[in-house]
Enzyme design. Structure first.
Site, short mmCIF file in Angstrom:
data_model
loop_
_atom_site.label_atom_id
_atom_site.label_comp_id
_atom_site.label_asym_id
_atom_site.label_seq_id
_atom_site.Cartn_x
_atom_site.Cartn_y
_atom_site.Cartn_z
N GLN A 8 0.79 -1.14 -0.06
CA GLN A 8 0.08 -0.06 -0.04
C GLN A 8 0.89 1.00 0.01
OE1 GLN A 8 -3.37 0.04 2.98
NE2 GLN A 8 -4.01 1.88 1.45
N GLY A 9 0.83 1.84 -1.05
CA GLY A 9 1.49 3.11 -1.19
C GLY A 9 0.60 4.49 -0.41
N ALA A 10 1.13 5.59 -1.00
CA ALA A 10 0.64 6.71 -0.41
C ALA A 10 -0.55 6.92 -1.50
CB ALA A 10 1.37 7.94 -0.57
N GLU A 11 -0.72 6.60 -2.64
CA GLU A 11 -1.51 6.71 -3.47
C GLU A 11 -2.46 5.58 -3.89
OE1 GLU A 11 -1.95 8.63 -6.73
OE2 GLU A 11 -1.68 10.33 -5.57
N ALA A 12 -2.09 4.33 -3.71
CA ALA A 12 -2.46 3.30 -4.42
C ALA A 12 -2.58 1.79 -3.41
CB ALA A 12 -2.00 2.98 -5.84
N LYS A 13 -3.29 1.05 -3.72
CA LYS A 13 -3.26 -0.29 -3.13
C LYS A 13 -2.74 -1.20 -4.48
CE LYS A 13 -6.42 -0.87 0.58
NZ LYS A 13 -7.73 0.04 0.47
N ASP A 114 9.32 11.66 -8.72
CA ASP A 114 9.10 11.16 -7.45
C ASP A 114 10.15 9.92 -7.31
OD1 ASP A 114 8.25 10.61 -4.90
OD2 ASP A 114 6.49 9.34 -5.47
N1 LIG Z 1 5.18 -3.55 -11.23
C1 LIG Z 1 5.37 -3.78 -9.72
N2 LIG Z 1 5.96 -4.85 -9.29
C2 LIG Z 1 6.27 -5.01 -7.98
N3 LIG Z 1 6.12 -4.46 -6.88
C3 LIG Z 1 5.50 -3.03 -7.41
C4 LIG Z 1 5.18 -2.93 -8.55
N4 LIG Z 1 4.77 -1.51 -8.52
C5 LIG Z 1 4.73 -1.35 -7.37
N5 LIG Z 1 5.10 -1.87 -6.44
C6 LIG Z 1 5.19 -2.15 -4.99
O1 LIG Z 1 4.14 -1.36 -4.52
C7 LIG Z 1 4.72 -0.05 -3.76
C8 LIG Z 1 3.69 1.21 -4.05
O2 LIG Z 1 3.49 1.24 -5.65
P1 LIG Z 1 3.79 2.71 -6.17
O3 LIG Z 1 3.67 2.58 -7.88
O4 LIG Z 1 5.00 3.32 -5.76
O5 LIG Z 1 2.59 3.43 -5.60
P2 LIG Z 1 2.34 4.87 -4.83
O6 LIG Z 1 2.45 6.03 -5.64
O7 LIG Z 1 1.30 4.66 -3.85
O8 LIG Z 1 3.86 4.97 -3.95
C9 LIG Z 1 6.07 0.15 -4.51
O9 LIG Z 1 6.90 0.67 -3.35
C10 LIG Z 1 6.58 -1.44 -4.67
O10 LIG Z 1 6.97 -2.04 -3.46
MG LIG Z 2 5.86 4.90 -4.88
#
Ligand SMILES: Nc1ncnc2c1ncn2[C@@H]1O[C@H](COP(=O)(O)OP(=O)(O)O)[C@@H](O)[C@H]1O
Ligand SMILES: [Mg+2]
Length: 200
Positions: A8-13, A114
């Site tokens: 779970q990031g800041a933006e998305a699951k 970012d």
């Molecule tokens: N294509 C991917 N493959 C594996 N892990 C991913 C992938 N995309 C995102 N993640 C994991 O999910 C987390 C959050 O995704 P991210 O795209 O950075 O979203 P946010 O904008 O919420 O930070 C990442 O830090 C990473 O650990």
């Molecule tokens: Mg991120």
């Protein structure tokens, strides 16, 4: 087929379904619904567009599989976040690699916006992710800010090694980026502007 939330990031699951990562931009109740919807839609679209471009450029980023209004299906990258392994890895080599890769993006007028070690996945080589804030720009200022944001991320998360890492990163960036002299000069100004801001 079941999918499982793995991050779970800041933006998305983020959900995983076999080799697919599904990035689902969740509703943010602190935003006005109309604005929230528009933001999620535009960031999803932006991210998908950049991923397509990166695929064409053969740049290491997840391959886009499908995109809907607020969801992106992309290749799942089965590796650790650089944030969790940088200190124990060959961090000079990794920093060099990031410098070269950011220069490549900037040479194609792609601003990440970012770039942090949480948005880099370590595979055989480093993959960049999280292009939801990215955009196309030729401006020196935008490239300089990109560098500044990366420095801040390094400094806050990797404070024991950040100086060495940043120095190596910059040297390599300088070697590969077009107009690197102007960009680095501007970076100096951006950084001092940041310091002044903090001081007040
Ligand atoms: N294509 C991917 N493959 C594996 N892990 C991913 C992938 N995309 C995102 N993640 C994991 O999910 C987390 C959050 O995704 P991210 O795209 O950075 O979203 P946010 O904008 O919420 O930070 C990442 O830090 C990473 O650990
Ligand atoms: Mg991120």
């Amino acid at each position: 087929m079941n999918s499982k939330m793995f991050a779970q990031g800041a933006e998305a699951k983020l959900y995983r379904k076999n080799n697919i990562a599904i990035k689902d931009r969740t509703k943010k109740s602190y935003r006005l619904p109309e604005i929230d919807k528009r933001l999620r839609k535009s960031r999803t679209k932006k991210e998908a567009k950049i991923l397509e471009k990166l695929y064409k450029l053969n740049f290491p980023a997840p391959k886009l599989i499908h995109c809907s209004e607020d969801k992106i299906d992309m290749e799942f990258l089965d590796g650790p976040k650089l944030r969790d392994v940088l200190e124990k890895s060959d961090y000079q080599r990794r920093s060099k690699e990031i410098g070269k890769k950011l220069a490549f993006l900037h040479n194609h007028d792609i601003i990440h916006q970012d770039l942090t070690t949480s948005n880099i996945i370590q595979m055989k080589e480093l993959y960049f992710i999280d292009f939801g804030l990215s955009f196309f720009s030729q401006r020196i200022e935008d490239k300089a800010v990109d560098i500044h944001l990366f420095r801040q991320a390094l400094e806050s998360k990797h404070y024991t090694i950040w100086k060495e890492c940043f120095k190596t990163f910059l040297e390599e960036y300088k070697k590969h980026a077009n107009q690197s002299k102007e960009i680095l000069e501007r970076y100096g100004k951006v950084a001092s502007r940041g310091r002044n801001k903090q001081a007040w």
